[in-house]
Design a protein around this motif. Structure first.
Motif, PDB file in Angstrom:
ATOM      1  N   VAL A  74       0.846  -1.184   0.000  1.00 34.72           N
ATOM      2  CA  VAL A  74       0.000   0.000   0.000  1.00 34.72           C
ATOM      3  C   VAL A  74       0.887   1.242   0.000  1.00 34.72           C
ATOM      4  N   ASP A  75       0.468   2.236  -0.776  1.00 34.09           N
ATOM      5  CA  ASP A  75       1.148   3.531  -0.823  1.00 34.09           C
ATOM      6  C   ASP A  75       0.444   4.463   0.149  1.00 34.09           C
ATOM      7  N   LEU A  76       1.117   4.820   1.254  1.00 31.27           N
ATOM      8  CA  LEU A  76       0.501   5.669   2.274  1.00 31.27           C
ATOM      9  C   LEU A  76       0.447   7.132   1.860  1.00 31.27           C
ATOM     10  N   GLY A  77       1.127   7.482   0.781  1.00 32.72           N
ATOM     11  CA  GLY A  77       1.086   8.847   0.275  1.00 32.72           C
ATOM     12  C   GLY A  77       2.137   9.764   0.859  1.00 32.72           C
ATOM     13  N   ALA A  78       2.751   9.368   1.956  1.00 32.24           N
ATOM     14  CA  ALA A  78       3.801  10.161   2.591  1.00 32.24           C
ATOM     15  C   ALA A  78       4.592   9.235   3.507  1.00 32.24           C
ATOM     16  N   THR A  79       5.805   9.631   3.823  1.00 36.31           N
ATOM     17  CA  THR A  79       6.614   8.838   4.749  1.00 36.31           C
ATOM     18  C   THR A  79       5.942   8.790   6.114  1.00 36.31           C
ATOM     19  N   THR A 161       2.223  10.075  10.604  1.00 45.06           N
ATOM     20  CA  THR A 161       2.879  10.700   9.458  1.00 45.06           C
ATOM     21  C   THR A 161       3.491  12.036   9.857  1.00 45.06           C
ATOM     22  N   GLY A 162       3.796  12.171  11.139  1.00 46.42           N
ATOM     23  CA  GLY A 162       4.495  13.375  11.578  1.00 46.42           C
ATOM     24  C   GLY A 162       5.928  13.341  11.079  1.00 46.42           C
ATOM     25  N   ASP A 163       6.797  14.004  11.819  1.00 48.48           N
ATOM     26  CA  ASP A 163       8.192  14.080  11.416  1.00 48.48           C
ATOM     27  C   ASP A 163       8.887  12.774  11.790  1.00 48.48           C
ATOM     28  N   VAL A 164       9.184  11.958  10.809  1.00 47.28           N
ATOM     29  CA  VAL A 164       9.843  10.668  11.068  1.00 47.28           C
ATOM     30  C   VAL A 164      11.177  10.567  10.347  1.00 47.28           C
ATOM     31  N   VAL A 165      11.575  11.618   9.647  1.00 43.08           N
ATOM     32  CA  VAL A 165      12.813  11.583   8.860  1.00 43.08           C
ATOM     33  C   VAL A 165      13.914  12.321   9.606  1.00 43.08           C
ATOM     34  N   PRO A 166      15.049  11.667   9.881  1.00 43.03           N
ATOM     35  CA  PRO A 166      16.140  12.354  10.591  1.00 43.03           C
ATOM     36  C   PRO A 166      16.820  13.379   9.693  1.00 43.03           C
TER      37      PRO A 166
END
Length: 688
Positions: A74-79, A161-166
Motif C-alpha cells: 500500500v502507498d501511504l502517500g507520505a513517509t 505521518t508526523g516528522d519521522v525523517v532524521p
C-alpha cells in the motif's frame, strides 16, 4: 526456513525472525492505509488488490493460486512511522510472511516476520518501521494445494505521518582553536524537512557539548598532548537523530607546565607469589596534580596505576624483577625513577590459587585488525572476527597457525565502532548444525545473522546466510555488538547501543539501547516482556554479556563521561539511561535498577566480560586493565585489578578450555574503520 526479499532485480535471502509481534494495541495508532493505492503481485478477477484496504471485511484480495511468493503493498502517500499492522485473513492465509517498509517500493526493509502464521486476525503491534510503502510478503500458504493462493480481507497499517525523517549528517568539523585542555570546532549545517533543532558534539563517542542551533561549540576537560576525534550529530524537534559527520582529529598542545612530579618514595612490596607482586609507595606531589604512575622492570614499562599502589600480574614464577616507579602529571611530565631499585623474586611453583585470581598470560597469536567476537570450537581452536576487515579468522592457539575462513557479506563499517562485531555458537547444537551467529553493521542498520561453518573445508559457507534480526539503528559509535547464548542453547541474547540517541534506550518499541532475546531461528520467544525482541532496556552501549552458574545474565555497558556499569539483568528491567548514568543523574526514579558495580570512565570503558568459576572478568579499554570480582549472591566482591597498563587496551575475554581464559587486546585503530592498522595480541590467561 529461508525467505527472500526482492530489491529491484536482486533477490536477498532472509530468514524467519522479527523484532516484534502481537501485543497490546496502542491507542495513539492512526489508521493510514484505508482507501490508499495498492499494488499486488497478482489478483484474481473476483478479488482485486484495493479490496484489502476498503475497510470492508466482506471483500478481499486474492492472489494467483499455487504460487509462492506473493505480495501486496500500500502507498501511504507520505513517509510514515509504522507502529502496527492488522491483518484479517480468509481461509487462505499465510503461514510464513513478513511485513516490509520502503521509501521507493524498490528497496525494502523488514520490520516483522513469522513462520507460524495461523490466519484469522493477526494484530501486530510495537512495530518500528519507516517508509511510504508497506508490504505483506507471503512465502508459504496455509493451504498448499495448487488451487489455493493467499486471501487477505483487510490490510490495516497504523502509525503516524508526523516528522519521522532524521536530518542529514552535518559537515565534517573544522578546528577553530585549541588549548591544552579544550578545543573549539565548527561545522556546516545539516538539513531537515522540518528544520534542525540542535547539534550534539562527541569526543571519541562521549557527548561533550550540545547546541540549540549554533554551528560551533567548545569541548573542555581535555588533556595536554592528547589526540581526540570530534564529530557531530544533528537532531530535529521530533527527536530524530542524524548519522554522524566525518571525524576531525585534534591534538592538544602541551601546557606551560614543565615541572615533573616529585619522585615516588618508599616503594615496597605488599604481597609476592609465583605470578604477581603487590606494590605500594608514598604518593608523589605536583603543582597541577599527579595523574598516574608507571612501573618499570629493568627500564621496561610493565604496568601503570592510578593510585599509589598496584598489583603486577602475569609474571613468571621464580624470576627476579628490578622494579622502579615514575609519577606522571597531566602534561606528560615524568618524574625521575624511584630509588633504589626494588629487587623482588617471585616464588616458585606453577599452581594458581583462587586468592591469586589471575596468574599468568601466554601469547598465542597476533592480529593487525580489531579482534571483536571470539569463540572456542570443540577441538580447542578459536574463531574470531576482524571488525574492520569484516573477516573471520581460525587460529590454532597451540601452534599459532591461522587462516582467514571467509568474509561476512553486506558488512559496512561506520568510521567509528561499527563493523563486524559479535560472534557466537550455540553450545547445545553447534556440533551438529555448525551455525555461526554473527552481529554486524550493514549499510542500513545493525543486524544479527547466522552462517554455516564447514569444518571439512575450514571455511565460511556464505551461501547459507540467514538474516535473523534487522532494524537495529546504527551510528558512528554506540552500536553494541555482543552475542551470548543461554547455557541451555534455547535463546540468543544480544547487546545493542542507543545509536547516539538516548531516547531509543528508554523506548521499549526500539531495539536500541537494549539487551535483546530471540530464538535461534530469529523468531521471538512468546514470554518476552514487550512482545518483541527486547529483554531489558535503559542501556547506553552494551558490549559485555555473560551467564553465571545459576543461569543469571550479567551485562557490561559504557557510560558517557562519569561511570561505566556492570548490571545483573532481569526480564523487563529498566536500567535508567539516559536519565541515569551508573549512579549519577536521576537514578532515584521508581523502577530503575541500580548497577552492581560502577567504574570511573577513565579507569574503565570496559567492553567484554566473561564468568569462570563464578568469578567475573571485565576487559577495559581506556582503563587498560582487567578487573576480577567474585560473584557472591547477587553482589560482586573481592575486586582485584590485573594487567594494569601491561598490554594496553583490552577488549574481549572468553572462556578457554580447562577453566582458563582468552584475552584479546585492542591497541591502535579501534576508533576508525581502517582495516589492518591495529597491533593486537591474543593471550591465554591462567586463572585461579
Amino acid at each position: 526456513m529461508t525467505r527472500r526479499i526482492r530489491v529491484g532485480a536482486i533477490v536477498v535471502a532472509l530468514v524467519a525472525g522479527a523484532i516484534s509481534t502481537a501485543g497490546p494495541v496502542q491507542a495513539a495508532d492512526t489508521l493510514l492505509s484505508q482507501g490508499k493505492p495498492v499494488t499486488a503481485s497478482s489478483a484474481g478477477g473476483c478479488c482485486p488488490a484495493p479490496a484489502a484496504v476498503d475497510g470492508d471485511s466482506a471483500t478481499r484480495w486474492a492472489s494467483a493460486a499455487g504460487v509462492d511468493p506473493q505480495w501486496i503493498y500500500v502507498d501511504l502517500g507520505a513517509t510514515a512511522h509504522v507502529s502496527r499492522v492488522r491483518l484479517q485473513w480468509d481461509a487462505s492465509c499465510a503461514t510464513a510472511y513478513e511485513i516490509d517498509t520502503s521509501a521507493d517500493h524498490a528497496t525494502w526493509t523488514r520490520i516483522y516476520s513469522t513462520t507460524t502464521g495461523k490466519g484469522g486476525v493477526e494484530d501486530l503491534t510495537s512495530l518500528d518501521g519507516t517508509g511510504r510503502y508497506v508490504r505483506v510478503y507471503g512465502t508459504k500458504r496455509c493451504r498448499t494445494d495448487a488451487s489455493k493462493g493467499y486471501s487477505l480481507q483487510e490490510f490495516g497499517v497504523y502509525g503516524s505521518t508526523g516528522d519521522v525523517v532524521p536530518p542529514s549528517p552535518p559537515g565534517t568539523p573544522t578546528l577553530d582553536s585549541v588549548t591544552p585542555t579544550s578545543a573549539t570546532i565548527s561545522w556546516t549545517a545539516a538539513t531537515d524537512d522540518k528544520g534542525v533543532a540542535g547539534y550534539d558534539v562527541y569526543r571519541d563517542g562521549q557527548l561533550c557539548a550540545s547546541t540549540t542551533g549554533a554551528l560551533t561549540a567548545t569541548c573542555g576537560n581535555l588533556s595536554p598532548n592528547g589526540t581526540y576525534g570530534f564529530y557531530v550529530n544533528a537532531r530535529d524537534a521530533a527527536g530524530n537523530v542524524s548519522q554522524a559527520s566525518g571525524t576531525l582529529s585534534v591534538k592538544t598542545p602541551p601546557s606551560d607546565d614543565h615541572t615533573p612530579p616529585s619522585v615516588p618514595a618508599n616503594v615496597h612490596t605488599t604481597a609476592v607469589n609465583s605470578t604477581s607482586i603487590g606494590l605500594a609507595w608514598t604518593a608523589s606531589i605536583d603543582e597541577n596534580g599527579v595523574t598516574g604512575y608507571r612501573i618499570f622492570d629493568s627500564g621496561t614499562q610493565i604496568g601503570t596505576s592510578d593510585t599509589a599502589s598496584t598489583t603486577l600480574g602475569g609474571l613468571t614464577p621464580n624470576t627476579a624483577y628490578h622494579l622502579q616507579v615514575r609519577a606522571v602529571d597531566g602534561n606528560g611530565n615524568q618524574s625521575d625513577p624511584s630509588t633504589p631499585v626494588l629487587d623482588v623474586t617471585t616464588t616458585g611453583g606453577s599452581s594458581c590459587s583462587p586468592s591469586q585470581g589471575v596468574c599468568g598470560a601466554t601469547q598465542v597469536g597476533t592480529d593487525d585488525d580489531v579482534v571483536w567476537g571470539l569463540v572456542t570450537l570443540p577441538d580447542g581452536t578459536i574463531l574470531y572476527n576482524q571488525r574492520d576487515a569484516h573477516s573471520i579468522v581460525h587460529l590454532n592457539p597451540k601452534t599459532g597457525a591461522k587462516k582467514t575462513i571467509g568474509t561476512v557479506p553486506n558488512v559496512q563499517s561506520t568510521d567509528g565502532e561499527g563493523g563486524l562485531t559479535g560472534l557466537e555458537i550455540n553450545p547445545a547444537s553447534f556440533a551438529s548444525d555448525h551455525w555461526l551467529y554473527i552481529m554486524h553493521t550493514s549499510p542500513n542498520d545493525n543486524r544479527i545473522v547466522r552462517i554455516k561453518y564447514d569444518p571439512a573445508a575450514d571455511s565460511l559457507t556464505t551461501s547459507t546466510e540467514q538474516i535473523l534480526l534487522t532494524g537495529i539503528a546504527r551510528n558512528k559509535f554506540h552500536n553494541g555488538g555482543r552475542l551470548r547464548f543461554s547455557p541451555d542453547g534455547r535463546y540468543l541474547f544480544a547487546g545493542t547501543g542507543d545509536a547516539q540517541n538516548g531516547a531509543n534506550a528508554s523506548n521499549t518499541s526500539s531495539p536500541n539501547g537494549k539487551v535483546l532475546r530471540i530464538n535461534p531461528d530469529g523468531s521471538i520467544p512468546a514470554d518476552n516482556p514487550f512482545h518483541n525482541a527486547v529483554w531489558s532496556y535503559g542501556h547506553r552501549n552494551v558490549q559485555g554479556l555473560a551467564f553465571d552458574s545459576q543461569g543469571r545474565l550479567w551485562e557490561q555497558e559504557f557510560g558517557n563521561s562519569v561511570m561505566d556499569e556492570t548490571n545483573l539483568i532481569v526480564k523487563g528491567g529498566n536500567y535508567g539511561w539516559p536519565s541515569c548514568e551508573g549512579t549519577s543523574g536521576s537514578c532515584g526514579t521508581a523502577g530503575f535498577i541500580a548497577p552492581k558495580k560502577t567504574y570511573p570512565v577513565a579507569q574503565g570503558s570496559c567492553s567484554g566480560i566473561t564468568i569462570i568459576h563464578d568469578a567475573l572478568y571485565v576487559a577495559c579499554q581506556r582503563g587498560t586493565r582487567l578487573y576480577r570480582a567474585v560473584i557472591s549472591g547477587s553482589s560482586l566482591t573481592n575486586f582485584q585489578t590485573f594487567f594494569n597498563g601491561t598490554y594496553g587496551r583490552l577488549r574481549t575475554v572468553e572462556p578457554a578450555p580447562d577453566g582458563q581464559m582468552w584475552l584479546a587486546t585492542s591497541v591502535d585503530g579501534d576508533k576508525d574503520s581502517t582495516p589492518h592498522n591495529s597491533h593486537n595480541k591474543i593471550l591465554r590467561v591462567t586463572v585461579g
